[in-house]
Design a protein around this motif. Structure first.
Motif, PDB file in Angstrom:
ATOM      1  N   PHE A  15       0.814  -1.215   0.000  1.00  0.00           N
ATOM      2  CA  PHE A  15       0.000   0.000   0.000  1.00  0.00           C
ATOM      3  C   PHE A  15       0.847   1.264   0.000  1.00  0.00           C
ATOM      4  O   PHE A  15       0.637   2.180  -0.786  1.00  0.00           O
ATOM      5  CB  PHE A  15      -0.928  -0.007   1.217  1.00  0.00           C
ATOM      6  CG  PHE A  15      -1.754   1.230   1.337  1.00  0.00           C
ATOM      7  CD1 PHE A  15      -2.839   1.418   0.490  1.00  0.00           C
ATOM      8  CD2 PHE A  15      -1.445   2.220   2.253  1.00  0.00           C
ATOM      9  CE1 PHE A  15      -3.598   2.558   0.578  1.00  0.00           C
ATOM     10  CE2 PHE A  15      -2.203   3.361   2.334  1.00  0.00           C
ATOM     11  CZ  PHE A  15      -3.278   3.536   1.499  1.00  0.00           C
ATOM     12  N   LYS A  16       1.867   1.278   0.863  1.00  0.00           N
ATOM     13  CA  LYS A  16       2.622   2.508   1.053  1.00  0.00           C
ATOM     14  C   LYS A  16       3.305   2.949  -0.238  1.00  0.00           C
ATOM     15  O   LYS A  16       3.241   4.107  -0.621  1.00  0.00           O
ATOM     16  CB  LYS A  16       3.660   2.291   2.150  1.00  0.00           C
ATOM     17  CG  LYS A  16       4.149   3.581   2.754  1.00  0.00           C
ATOM     18  CD  LYS A  16       5.075   3.311   3.907  1.00  0.00           C
ATOM     19  CE  LYS A  16       5.751   4.592   4.362  1.00  0.00           C
ATOM     20  NZ  LYS A  16       6.812   4.312   5.323  1.00  0.00           N
ATOM     21  N   PRO A  27      -4.678   7.703  -5.765  1.00  0.00           N
ATOM     22  CA  PRO A  27      -5.601   7.142  -4.768  1.00  0.00           C
ATOM     23  C   PRO A  27      -6.208   5.807  -5.188  1.00  0.00           C
ATOM     24  O   PRO A  27      -7.009   5.250  -4.452  1.00  0.00           O
ATOM     25  CB  PRO A  27      -6.683   8.223  -4.664  1.00  0.00           C
ATOM     26  CG  PRO A  27      -6.693   8.853  -6.016  1.00  0.00           C
ATOM     27  CD  PRO A  27      -5.288   8.774  -6.550  1.00  0.00           C
ATOM     28  N   VAL A  74      -5.237   2.746  -5.295  1.00  0.00           N
ATOM     29  CA  VAL A  74      -5.047   1.606  -4.398  1.00  0.00           C
ATOM     30  C   VAL A  74      -6.023   1.673  -3.230  1.00  0.00           C
ATOM     31  O   VAL A  74      -6.627   0.674  -2.844  1.00  0.00           O
ATOM     32  CB  VAL A  74      -3.600   1.582  -3.872  1.00  0.00           C
ATOM     33  CG1 VAL A  74      -3.332   0.305  -3.126  1.00  0.00           C
ATOM     34  CG2 VAL A  74      -2.635   1.765  -4.999  1.00  0.00           C
ATOM     35  N   PHE A  75      -6.169   2.884  -2.713  1.00  0.00           N
ATOM     36  CA  PHE A  75      -7.063   3.077  -1.575  1.00  0.00           C
ATOM     37  C   PHE A  75      -8.513   2.827  -1.992  1.00  0.00           C
ATOM     38  O   PHE A  75      -9.244   2.064  -1.349  1.00  0.00           O
ATOM     39  CB  PHE A  75      -6.873   4.496  -1.030  1.00  0.00           C
ATOM     40  CG  PHE A  75      -7.746   4.803   0.146  1.00  0.00           C
ATOM     41  CD1 PHE A  75      -7.538   4.165   1.361  1.00  0.00           C
ATOM     42  CD2 PHE A  75      -8.779   5.708   0.039  1.00  0.00           C
ATOM     43  CE1 PHE A  75      -8.346   4.433   2.441  1.00  0.00           C
ATOM     44  CE2 PHE A  75      -9.590   5.985   1.113  1.00  0.00           C
ATOM     45  CZ  PHE A  75      -9.377   5.341   2.318  1.00  0.00           C
ATOM     46  N   SER A 109       0.590   3.774  -3.180  1.00  0.00           N
ATOM     47  CA  SER A 109      -0.288   4.933  -3.030  1.00  0.00           C
ATOM     48  C   SER A 109       0.423   6.197  -3.476  1.00  0.00           C
ATOM     49  O   SER A 109      -0.208   7.243  -3.610  1.00  0.00           O
ATOM     50  CB  SER A 109      -0.794   5.060  -1.599  1.00  0.00           C
ATOM     51  OG  SER A 109       0.261   4.918  -0.710  1.00  0.00           O
TER      52      SER A 109
END
Lengths: 507, 153, 104
Positions: free
Chosen positions: B85-86, B93, B95-96, B89
C-alpha cells in the motif's frame, strides 16, 4: 524477513491503472448490472414490502439498460483489463442472448409469483448476480476470470434454486446442484492448475501453441479433459448431466427456464472460446503407446455429443412430470449443440455460427415452453403430463403455442428449431462427421415420441371436465405469444442468420 | 536489527496488556451478573466440556462458522494489499479506492444479513420443525449418524 | 533441499490429495464430510498452483489465483452449509441417502 518489501515497479502500476480506466468503456453493461444488483438488494432491505412489484421493475429496467449498452459497445475487438476479458462480436452476441433470457425470466417470475413466494427482492438480486457471472463467462479470456465467472454464476444459481424455503424438493435440488457443482468446479480447477504448470500462464490465448507443442502429451490430455468436464456440468452434457432432472423439477419454474437457457448459453460460450484457442482442427488429443493419436478432440467431443443426446432422449421417454421431461430434453439439446462444437473449424467459423444460432433459437423455444408450463400450472395446479389432458379445448391458446414450441424443440418446419438443427447437422456433415449426423437424426426421431405424447394428451384425450379454463392473464398472453413469434420468424430469417454471420473471436 | 526487535517487544507487550486489561478490567465492568448453573460451565453455549469428543455439534454453530470463514478470507485479501500500500499509493488514490470498494461490497452483504436477522441465534429448531415434513422426537445435539457407523464398521 | 528445488514432489502430493478428495467424495455419505472432500480437492489445486508459480518465474498469476480459489471455496462452503442447515431444520438428517424425494 523484511526483504520482501523490495522496490515495486510503480511505473508499470501507473500504466495498469490507466489501462483499467480505458477498459471501463467496454464494461458498462456489467457495471450497470452490478449497480442494479446492489440497488435491488438495498431497496428490498430499506423499503421492504412483501408482494411489491418495484424490485421486478428495477431488475427489468437495469437489465434492459444493460442490453441497450451491449448493443452500443464499440465494435472494435480488443482486450479489457490486461487480458482478463475480451470485447469482440462473439462475446457481445452471447451477452445479448443472456440478457434477453434474463428479461423474459424476470417477466416469468412475475407470472409465477404465487409459486415462488415472498422475498422477491432477494430473488432478483441473486438472479442478477447469476446473470453478471454469465456475462463475464461469455467474455473471459483468462482462466482466473473463467473460474470466477463460472463460480459467480453457479453459486447464485444454487441459492436461487432453493428460493422456496418451504419446499422440500427445492432444498434437496439445490443441495444436489451445489455438491456436484463444487466437485465439477474442483475438477475444472485442477485442470486449470495443470495447464498453468504447462504454459506458465493462465491466459487462454497461451494455449494455442501449447496445443500444437504438446499435442500428444497424456498430461495435457488429462488437463484439458478435466476443464471440459467442469464446463460440461454447466452445459448439462455427458458425463456431468445427472443433476439436471432433479434441479429442473425442484427449482421454481422461472428459475428452471433461466438455467436451461442462460446457464447453457454461457457455458457454450466458454467452451467455444476454449476449444478455438486449442484449435481442435490441429489434431491434438490423447496419445497411443506408439506415439500416434488415440483420440483427437474432435472425436472426443463428437462421442460426448452422441452419448449426451442419446441419454437425454432415452430418459425423457419415461417421464411423467413435464419439467423433468424438459430437463432431459435440455440434456438432449446440449448433445445437439455439442455436435456443432465438435464440427468447430476455427478457419471458417461454420461450427460457431451453427452453435450461436441454435442457442438463440433454443432461448426463445425453451423459455416459451416453460412460460406455457407456468400459465397452465397457474390454472391446473399441476406439472404432471397427465394434467394436460383435453387442454386443447379447455385452454386453446396456451395449447396452440405449446404445440409451436414443441415443434421447434423437435426441429420441424416451419419453426426456427428446424433451421437451427439444419445448420448444426450441416456443420457436422461438412466436417465429415457423418456418423454423428446420423446419430443426431435417429435421436431426433426418438424425441418426436415424447414431445408428441404431450400433443396427444392435449388434443386427442378427453378429460372428465369440459368447461374451458379462464383465459390467461395479460402478462401470460403477451409473454407466450411474444416468445412464439421469434420462434416462427427465425425460421425465415434463419437462412440469412444475420446476427451470427459476423461473429469473430478476439485473438 | 535491534530496532526491529524492539518493535516485536512492543507488539508483545501491547498484546499482553490487551488481553489482561480486557479479561480482568473491561469485562468485569461490562458484563451482566447473572448467576445460574449454565454460567459456570466451561462453554456457556451448552456444549458439554467433559465426555466423548466424538459428538455431533449442534447445527446452529455452522452459522457462526459461516460468518467466520467469510471474514477470515476477507482479511487474507487485505494482507498483500497492505504490504504494497505505502509504495503504490504514491501513484494515486487508486489503491485506496480499490480496497474501499471491496470493503463496501462486503459491507452491503453484511448489513443485509444482519438487518434480515440471519445472524440471530436460532432459538429453537424444534418449533420450526413441527411441520408435516419434520421428524419429531430426534434431538439435534445427540443425533448419531448411522452411515458414519456403517462406514467405520 | 534437493527435493524443494524441483516442483515434482509438490505436484505429486497435490495429485495424491486430489485423488483422496475424489475417492472420499464417492465413498462417504455424510454431507459435511462431502464438503470436506471438496475442500481437500481445492487444496490440492492450491498446492499445484503455488508449486508451479514458484518455478514459473516472474508472473504473480498463480499466487493471485490461490487467493481467489480460497475466497470462492469459502463462499461455496457457505452456500452449501446454508442449504444443509435449511434441509436439517426440516428433516433432522444430513445423510445423502435420505435425499430421495425425487427419483427417476
Amino acid at each position: 524477513m523484511l526483504a520482501a518489501t523490495k522496490q515495486l515497479d510503480t511505473k508499470a502500476f501507473a500504466e495498469f491503472v490507466s489501462g483499467v480506466g480505458d477498459s471501463v468503456a467496454g464494461f458498462w453493461p456489467e457495471i450497470v448490472l452490478g449497480i442494479t444488483l446492489c440497488a435491488v438488494l438495498l431497496y428490498d432491505l430499506v423499503l421492504s414490502r412483501e408482494r411489491s412489484k418495484n424490485t421486478a421493475y428495477m431488475a427489468f429496467g437495469g437489465t434492459l439498460l444493460s442490453l441497450a449498452l451491449v448493443f452500443m459497445l464499440p465494435s472494435e475487438p480488443r482486450s479489457l483489463f490486461s487480458g482478463m476479458l475480451a470485447l469482440d462480436s462473439f462475446s457481445t452476441f452471447f451477452k445479448a442472448v443472456i440478457l434477453i433470457g434474463t428479461l423474459v425470466t424476470v417477466a416469468l417470475t412475475q407470472l409465477d409469483k404465487e409459486n415462488i413466494g415472498a422475498r422477491l427482492g432477494e430473488y432478483y438480486g441473486i438472479l442478477l448476480a447469476a446473470v453478471l457471472g454469465m456475462m463475464l463467462m461469455a467474455s473471459s479470456t483468462n482462466m482466473i476470470m473463467i473460474y470466477l465467472a463460472v463460480e459467480l454464476a453457479s453459486l447464485s444459481s444454487y441459492v436461487i434454486v432453493a428460493h422456496r424455503r418451504q419446499s422440500r424438493i427445492g432444498s434437496e435440488a439445490s443441495l444436489k446442484y451445489a455438491i456436484y457443482g463444487s466437485v465439477a468446479s474442483a475438477l475444472m480447477l485442477y485442470g486449470i492448475s495443470l495447464l498453468f504448470g504447462m504454459t506458465g500462464s493462465l491466459s487462454v490465448m497461451g494455449l494455442a501453441d501449447l496445443g500444437i507443442r504438446m499435442a500428444t502429451d497424456v498430461g495435457f490430455g488429462i488437463a484439458v479433459g478435466l476443464v471440459l468436464a467442469g464446463l460440461a456440468y454447466k452445459m448439462a452434457a455427458f458425463p456431468m448431466h445427472f443433476w439436471v432432472p432433479d434441479v429442473y423439477q425442484g427449482a421454481p419454474t422461472a428459475v428452471t427456464a433461466f438455467l436451461s437457457v442462460a446457464s447453457k448459453t454461457a457455458a457454450f460460450a466458454i467452451l467455444l472460446r476454449f476449444m478455438a484457442s486449442l484449435d481442435p482442427g490441429s489434431a491434438t488429443g490423447i496419445k497411443m503407446a506408439d506415439g500416434g493419436l488415440f483420440l483427437d478432440w474432435t472425436s472426443i467431443l463428437a462421442v460426448a455429443a452422441a452419448v449426451t443426446m442419446t441419454l437425454g432422449n432415452l430418459a425423457a421417454l419415461f417421464q411423467t412430470n413435464i419439467k423433468r421431461m424438459l430437463g432431459y430434453s435440455s440434456i438432449a439439446h446440449a448433445g445437439y449443440i455439442l455436435m456443432g462444437v465438435a464440427a468447430l473449424e476455427v478457419s471458417d467459423y461454420a461450427g460457431f455460427k451453427a452453435v450461436a444460432f441454435y442457442l438463440l433459437v433454443y432461448l426463445f423455444t425453451n423459455l416459451g415452453a416453460f412460460a406455457v408450463v407456468i400459465v397452465v400450472s397457474n390454472q391446473v395446479k399441476s406439472e404432471e403430463i397427465e394434467a394436460y389432458k383435453g387442454l386443447g379445448t379447455r385452454m386453446w391458446l396456451p395449447a396452440l403455442l405449446l404445440t409451436i414450441f414443441l415443434f421447434s424443440l423437435i426441429g420441424m418446419p416451419p419453426t426456427a428449431g428446424f433451421t437451427g438443427k439444419f445448420l448444426l447437422f450441416r456443420a457436422a456433415i461438412d466436417k465429415g462427421l457423418y456418423w454423428l449426423a446420423i446419430m443426431g437424426g435417429i435421436n431426433t426421431a426418438v424425441s418426436v415420441y415424447y414431445y408428441m405424447r404431450i400433443l396427444k394428451f392435449m388434443y386427442l384425450e378427453d378429460s372428465a371436465e369440459k368447461t374451458p379454463y379462464p383465459a390467461p392473464c395479460l402478462l401470460g398472453k403477451v409473454l407466450t405469444v411474444g416468445l412464439a413469434l421469434p420462434v416462427l420468424l427465425l425460421f425465415f430469417l434463419g437462412a440469412a442468420a444475420g446476427w451470427t454471420k459476423n461473429l469473430s473471436l478476439l485473438g | 536489527m535491534h530496532v526491529q526487535f524492539a518493535n516485536i517487544v512492543v507488539f508483545c507487550v501491547v498484546g499482553a496488556l490487551f488481553v489482561i486489561l480486557n479479561v480482568s478490567v473491561v469485562s468485569r465492568i461490562l458484563r451482566p451478573t447473572v448467576r445460574d448453573p449454565e454460567k459456570y460451565e466451561t462453554y456457556e453455549c451448552g456444549e458439554p466440556a467433559i465426555g466423548s469428543a466424538w459428538i455431533r455439534f449442534d447445527m446452529r454453530f455452522y452459522t457462526i462458522a459461516l460468518v467466520f470463514v467469510i471474514f477470515a478470507v476477507e482479511v487474507a485479501f487485505m494482507y498483500p494489499w497492505a504490504l504494497v500500500f505505502k509504495q503504490l499509493s504514491a501513484v494515486g488514490p487508486f489503491v485506496f479506492i480499490e480496497m474501499v470498494v471491496f470493503l463496501l461490497i462486503l459491507a452491503v452483504g453484511f448489513i443485509y444479513a444482519w438487518a434480515k436477522g440471519d445472524l440471530e441465534w436460532v432459538r429453537s429448531i424444534a418449533s420450526q420443525r413441527g411441520g408435516p415434513e419434520g421428524r419429531s422426537g430426534s434431538n439435534p445435539g445427540n443425533q448419531t449418524d448411522s452411515s458414519e457407523r456403517k462406514n467405520a464398521a | 533441499m534437493d527435493v524443494l528445488d524441483r516442483p515434482e514432489g509438490f505436484l505429486m502430493v497435490a495429485a495424491v490429495l486430489f485423488v483422496i478428495g475424489v475417492v472420499g467424495f464417492i465413498l462417504r455419505r455424510n454431507l459435511i464430510v462431502l464438503f470436506m472432500c471438496v475442500e481437500l480437492m481445492l487444496n490440492a489445486v492450491n498446492l499445484t498452483l503455488m508449486a508451479v508459480a514458484r518455478y514459473v518465474g516472474a508472473s504473480m498469476e498463480g499466487q493471485i489465483m490461490v487467493f481467489l480459489v480460497m475466497a470462492v471455496a469459502a463462499a461455496e462452503t457457505a452456500v452449501g452449509l446454508a442449504v444443509v442447515i435449511a434441509i436439517y431444520r426440516k428433516r433432522a438428517t444430513v445423510d445423502v441417502d435420505d435425499m430421495t424425494v425425487m427419483n427417476g
